[in-house]
Design an enzyme around this catalytic site. Structure first.
Site, PDB file in Angstrom:
ATOM      1  N   CYS A  15      72.725 117.107   7.611  1.00 33.71           N
ATOM      2  CA  CYS A  15      73.123 116.221   6.505  1.00 33.71           C
ATOM      3  C   CYS A  15      71.956 115.951   5.563  1.00 33.71           C
ATOM      4  O   CYS A  15      72.162 115.805   4.356  1.00 33.71           O
ATOM      5  CB  CYS A  15      73.698 114.920   7.055  1.00 33.71           C
ATOM      6  SG  CYS A  15      75.320 115.184   7.768  1.00 33.71           S
TER       7      CYS A  15
ATOM      8  N   ASP B 264      58.776 115.038  21.615  1.00 31.01           N
ATOM      9  CA  ASP B 264      60.045 115.782  21.687  1.00 31.01           C
ATOM     10  C   ASP B 264      60.259 116.446  23.041  1.00 31.01           C
ATOM     11  O   ASP B 264      61.389 116.572  23.494  1.00 31.01           O
ATOM     12  CB  ASP B 264      60.081 116.876  20.597  1.00 31.01           C
ATOM     13  CG  ASP B 264      60.475 116.310  19.241  1.00 31.01           C
ATOM     14  OD1 ASP B 264      60.424 115.074  19.074  1.00 31.01           O
ATOM     15  OD2 ASP B 264      60.801 117.103  18.341  1.00 31.01           O
TER      16      ASP B 264
ATOM     17  N   HIS C 290      62.917  86.305  -3.911  1.00 24.66           N
ATOM     18  CA  HIS C 290      64.138  86.571  -4.688  1.00 24.66           C
ATOM     19  C   HIS C 290      63.765  87.222  -6.020  1.00 24.66           C
ATOM     20  O   HIS C 290      62.796  86.788  -6.646  1.00 24.66           O
ATOM     21  CB  HIS C 290      64.879  85.268  -4.966  1.00 24.66           C
ATOM     22  CG  HIS C 290      66.080  85.478  -5.836  1.00 24.66           C
ATOM     23  ND1 HIS C 290      67.289  85.901  -5.328  1.00 24.66           N
ATOM     24  CD2 HIS C 290      66.251  85.373  -7.180  1.00 24.66           C
ATOM     25  CE1 HIS C 290      68.156  86.027  -6.319  1.00 24.66           C
ATOM     26  NE2 HIS C 290      67.544  85.720  -7.461  1.00 24.66           N
TER      27      HIS C 290
HETATM   28  C1  LIG Z   1      63.656 119.163   9.576  1.00 21.38           C
HETATM   29  C2  LIG Z   1      63.126 118.016  10.409  1.00 21.38           C
HETATM   30  C3  LIG Z   1      62.984 116.769   9.843  1.00 21.38           C
HETATM   31  C4  LIG Z   1      62.500 115.701  10.595  1.00 21.38           C
HETATM   32  N1  LIG Z   1      62.386 114.478  10.020  1.00 21.38           N
HETATM   33  C5  LIG Z   1      61.923 113.425  10.740  1.00 21.38           C
HETATM   34  C6  LIG Z   1      61.764 112.150  10.153  1.00 21.38           C
HETATM   35  O1  LIG Z   1      62.077 111.938   8.996  1.00 21.38           O
HETATM   36  N2  LIG Z   1      61.282 111.147  10.907  1.00 21.38           N
HETATM   37  C7  LIG Z   1      60.945 111.333  12.212  1.00 21.38           C
HETATM   38  O2  LIG Z   1      60.484 110.378  12.861  1.00 21.38           O
HETATM   39  N3  LIG Z   1      61.085 112.538  12.803  1.00 21.38           N
HETATM   40  C8  LIG Z   1      61.570 113.577  12.101  1.00 21.38           C
HETATM   41  N4  LIG Z   1      61.701 114.807  12.684  1.00 21.38           N
HETATM   42  C9  LIG Z   1      61.348 114.963  14.093  1.00 21.38           C
HETATM   43  C10 LIG Z   1      59.831 115.104  14.245  1.00 21.38           C
HETATM   44  O3  LIG Z   1      59.339 116.139  13.429  1.00 21.38           O
HETATM   45  C11 LIG Z   1      59.507 115.365  15.702  1.00 21.38           C
HETATM   46  O4  LIG Z   1      60.123 114.359  16.486  1.00 21.38           O
HETATM   47  C12 LIG Z   1      58.011 115.330  15.943  1.00 21.38           C
HETATM   48  O5  LIG Z   1      57.349 116.309  15.194  1.00 21.38           O
HETATM   49  C13 LIG Z   1      57.741 115.573  17.439  1.00 21.38           C
HETATM   50  O6  LIG Z   1      56.376 115.466  17.682  1.00 21.38           O
HETATM   51  P1  LIG Z   1      55.718 116.171  18.952  1.00 21.38           P
HETATM   52  O7  LIG Z   1      54.268 115.935  18.831  1.00 21.38           O
HETATM   53  O8  LIG Z   1      56.423 115.744  20.169  1.00 21.38           O
HETATM   54  O9  LIG Z   1      56.064 117.709  18.789  1.00 21.38           O
HETATM   55  P2  LIG Z   1      55.749 118.753  17.626  1.00 21.38           P
HETATM   56  O10 LIG Z   1      55.599 118.096  16.324  1.00 21.38           O
HETATM   57  O11 LIG Z   1      56.789 119.810  17.787  1.00 21.38           O
HETATM   58  O12 LIG Z   1      54.346 119.332  18.040  1.00 21.38           O
HETATM   59  C14 LIG Z   1      54.152 120.049  19.224  1.00 21.38           C
HETATM   60  C15 LIG Z   1      52.972 120.959  19.044  1.00 21.38           C
HETATM   61  O13 LIG Z   1      52.704 121.587  20.291  1.00 21.38           O
HETATM   62  C16 LIG Z   1      52.302 122.923  20.043  1.00 21.38           C
HETATM   63  N5  LIG Z   1      52.527 123.675  21.292  1.00 21.38           N
HETATM   64  C17 LIG Z   1      53.697 124.056  21.850  1.00 21.38           C
HETATM   65  N6  LIG Z   1      53.492 124.706  23.013  1.00 21.38           N
HETATM   66  C18 LIG Z   1      52.148 124.750  23.183  1.00 21.38           C
HETATM   67  C19 LIG Z   1      51.302 125.291  24.190  1.00 21.38           C
HETATM   68  N7  LIG Z   1      51.790 125.899  25.271  1.00 21.38           N
HETATM   69  N8  LIG Z   1      49.954 125.168  24.022  1.00 21.38           N
HETATM   70  C20 LIG Z   1      49.434 124.541  22.943  1.00 21.38           C
HETATM   71  N9  LIG Z   1      50.195 124.007  21.963  1.00 21.38           N
HETATM   72  C21 LIG Z   1      51.524 124.096  22.100  1.00 21.38           C
HETATM   73  C22 LIG Z   1      53.165 123.346  18.883  1.00 21.38           C
HETATM   74  O14 LIG Z   1      52.566 124.434  18.168  1.00 21.38           O
HETATM   75  C23 LIG Z   1      53.218 122.064  18.040  1.00 21.38           C
HETATM   76  O15 LIG Z   1      52.225 122.028  17.044  1.00 21.38           O
HETATM   77  C24 LIG Z   1      62.163 115.894  11.948  1.00 21.38           C
HETATM   78  C25 LIG Z   1      62.289 117.168  12.525  1.00 21.38           C
HETATM   79  C26 LIG Z   1      62.763 118.211  11.768  1.00 21.38           C
HETATM   80  C27 LIG Z   1      62.880 119.572  12.396  1.00 21.38           C
END
Ligand SMILES: Cc1cc2nc3c(=O)[nH]c(=O)nc-3n(C[C@H](O)[C@H](O)[C@H](O)COP(=O)(O)OP(=O)(O)OC[C@H]3O[C@@H](n4cnc5c(N)ncnc54)[C@H](O)[C@@H]3O)c2cc1C
Ligand SMILES: NC(=O)c1ccc[n+]([C@@H]2O[C@H](COP(=O)([O-])OP(=O)(O)OC[C@H]3O[C@@H](n4cnc5c(N)ncnc54)[C@H](O)[C@@H]3O)[C@@H](O)[C@H]2O)c1
Length: 517
Positions: free
Chosen positions: A190, A316, A451
């Site tokens: 969306c 995530d 306000h």
């Molecule tokens: C299109 C889109 C829009 C979004 N908009 C929003 C928003 O508006 N607001 C919001 O709060 N969230 C939003 N999100 C969700 C948000 O981007 C994720 O929740 C967030 O990035 C998760 O953070 P993370 O650190 O858990 O994982 P990630 O950001 O996925 O980072 C994980 C990292 O781990 C690395 N990695 C993976 N496996 C290994 C390995 N074995 N060794 C070393 N490195 C590794 C990857 O390369 C990556 O850089 C959005 C997501 C998408 C796809």
């Protein structure tokens, strides 16, 4: 072998937050990232997509205000220009994160950043496989897995990220597609439907197997967003079963069974946005003895800790709520649990605030009516339409509402709020804070808000529940609603005796005919 207090796997928002919190405890940390520092928080995720949304919304507002004829002549925008703006935003954030990390490294010597793919050898040893083919093994007392997620694929749909795309490939396109089908009408679907239809250069189709878009939201939210998408020419296929999708002559042809029977449609591109899956595979968690959760879909069942006590999973990959703010919170929490010498309360996921970047913005905290009905929890609702809020009238942005939901008892504990409309995102925080502090609505009703401000609408909702609103819900029946719901039955509250009720329309007609001032 180099030894660390903490190894963080993944340099997205969750991993970065974990590493920085560990510095506060004077711990020696290694942060391992296989691709780009910032992860989905920057690239192809939150920051990139929100930069595009901001631009598309401003563009659309100017376009609508100029009127179609003038706008068509003067408001050309190219995909290159859109991408340039996104790249600038990405650069700003990337630059900040990188410089900050380097300075912390230089000043404290506590943090090491390694580029490579991390995998477990056992629960203390981690192998880093680098791009040049070399390998390094490090020892870590504790590890935080923050390896994020990726778009979920379907077995019968081949994603090439050129014609059939996910959110990972969408922003790499060379031009606005003339037409695009979006499979999955959740948040990502969306939001992109909103952005592409805002720019007005793409005919958007959106498919969901559910009977409405944003199926996890209440009807009023879903209906408002559907109406605005449809007004901008988006076709919504509801309750649609995607029977076939294939690339024919460089175009996407798809066939659906929906409420209108079977349809075959050809478009330039397809976007698959049907949820995300955790990046578990490359980690070899089995070598460390880490198990998937009881449901088998994520790791880290117990308040960010996995079944192996020195290994945590946040962001995530933990499979709870895939948001930047939640990932960062989990990461900081895990570090405190690990290193603090005081007891730490488990994370409370009840008051997580979110914003969906749609038209209009939808901000949320806590439960909605759907969740409460499913759990059979009685509740009361006060709903205030934007058209009754002075600030919305001044902005000439009167579409939207605040819906405040409280427990159906004397305490009227706040259970959640949905805010849809201009500035909605800045209004949610006061409610999130009250929920966090376990406060009721009295405090909110008694505060003096500035306000005119949009948050006066939230206050009016609180006053309505307390039976002391300025506008009465029994008068503006289409704009204000106050009701209680129990076991599926909803009853209006604060109602004026039906026999004495005077229709607002009659008074309005009298007002206009009498030319009263
Ligand atoms: C299109 C889109 C829009 C979004 N908009 C929003 C928003 O508006 N607001 C919001 O709060 N969230 C939003 N999100 C969700 C948000 O981007 C994720 O929740 C967030 O990035 C998760 O953070 P993370 O650190 O858990 O994982 P990630 O950001 O996925 O980072 C994980 C990292 O781990 C690395 N990695 C993976 N496996 C290994 C390995 N074995 N060794 C070393 N490195 C590794 C990857 O390369 C990556 O850089 C959005 C997501 C998408 C796809
Ligand atoms: N503004 C934000 O905060 C923001 C923005 C984007 C993404 N995110 C995060 O990213 C996560 C993932 O977003 P998402 O949109 O991919 O997932 P989602 O869970 O929000 O939506 C997936 C949608 O796909 C539909 N679906 C599932 N399988 C299908 C099928 N086979 N055919 C047709 N439809 C199908 C579901 O009914 C649902 O509507 C979100 O849960 C959210 O937490 C947040």
């Amino acid at each position: 072998m180099e030894k660390y207090d903490l190894c963080v796997i993944g340099g997205g928002p969750a991993g970065y937050a974990a590493a920085m919190r560990a510095i506060d405890f004077d711990k020696k940390v290694i942060l391992i990232e296989k691709d780009k520092l910032g992860g989905g928080g920057i690239y192809n995720g939150a920051l990139a997509s929100k930069t595009m949304w901001e631009l598309s919304s401003r563009y659309r507002k100017v376009y609508d205000e100029l009127g179609k004829d003038r706008a068509d002549r003067n408001l050309d925008i190219t995909y290159d220009e859109v991408k340039r703006t996104i790249d600038e935003a990405i650069f700003d954030r990337k630059f900040q994160l990188t410089c900050h990390l380097r300075i912390i490294h230089a000043e404290t010597g506590l943090i090491t950043y390694e580029k490579g793919t991390a995998s477990f050898i056992n629960n203390h040893e981690i192998k880093i496989s680098k791009q040049d083919g070399s390998e390094q093994v490090v020892y870590a007392e504790n590890t935080i897995i923050a390896a994020g997620s990726r778009p979920r694929h379907l077995p019968n749909i081949e994603v090439d990220e050129k014609i059939i795309l996910t959110s990972d490939g969408l922003l790499e396109l060379d031009d606005f597609p003339k037409s695009m089908v979006i499979i999955g009408a959740g948040v990502i679907g969306c939001e992109y439907a909103t952005m592409y239809s805002n720019f007005g250069q793409t005919k958007v189709y959106i498919i969901d197997r559910a009977d409405r878009i944003l199926p996890f939201e209440d009807d009023d939210v879903s209906e408002l967003i559907s109406k605005n998408l449809e007004e901008k020419g988006v076709t919504i296929h509801r309750k649609a079963n995607l029977k076939r999708i294939e690339v024919i002559d460089g175009m996407v042809e798809y066939e659906i069974d929906g409420v209108n029977g079977s349809e075959v449609i050809r478009v330039e591109k397809a976007l698959l946005s049907i949820g995300r899956v955790p990046n578990v595979e490359s980690l070899h968690i089995e070598n460390a003895g880490v198990k998937m959760s009881k449901r088998g879909v994520h790791i880290g069942d117990v308040d960010t800790q996995t079944n192996i006590p020195n290994i945590y999973a946040v962001g995530d990959i933990s499979g709870r709520i895939p948001l930047v703010n939640v990932g960062e919170r989990e990461a900081r929490h895990a570090v405190v649990k690990m290193f603090a010498d005081f007891p730490v309360k488990p994370i409370n996921y009840e008051n997580v605030s979110t914003i969906m970047f749609l038209n209009p913005v939808v901000a949320s905290v806590g439960a909605n009516e759907k969740i409460l009905r499913e759990k059979n929890i009685p509740y009361r609702v006060a709903k205030v339409d934007y058209s009754t809020i002075a600030r919305a009238i001044t902005m000439r942005q009167t579409e939207g509402f605040f819906k405040l939901i409280v427990s159906d008892d004397d305490e009227m504990k706040i259970l959640g709020m949905r805010a849809a409309g201009y500035h909605a995102s800045s209004a949610i925080q006061s409610i999130a804070l009250l929920m966090y502090m376990d406060k009721g609505i009295d405090e909110l009703a008694h505060m003096i808000h500035p306000h005119p401000s949009i948050v006066e609408g939230v206050q009016e909702a609180a006053r309505m529940l307390l039976g002391k609103s300025i506008y009465k819900s029994a008068v503006f029946r289409d704009k204000l609603k106050c009701y209680s719901c129990r076991e599926g039955v909803c009853k209006p509250l604060n109602i004026i005796d039906e026999s004495k009720h005077i229709k607002f329309e009659e008074v309005a007609r009298h007002f206009h005919e009498g030319k009263e001032d």
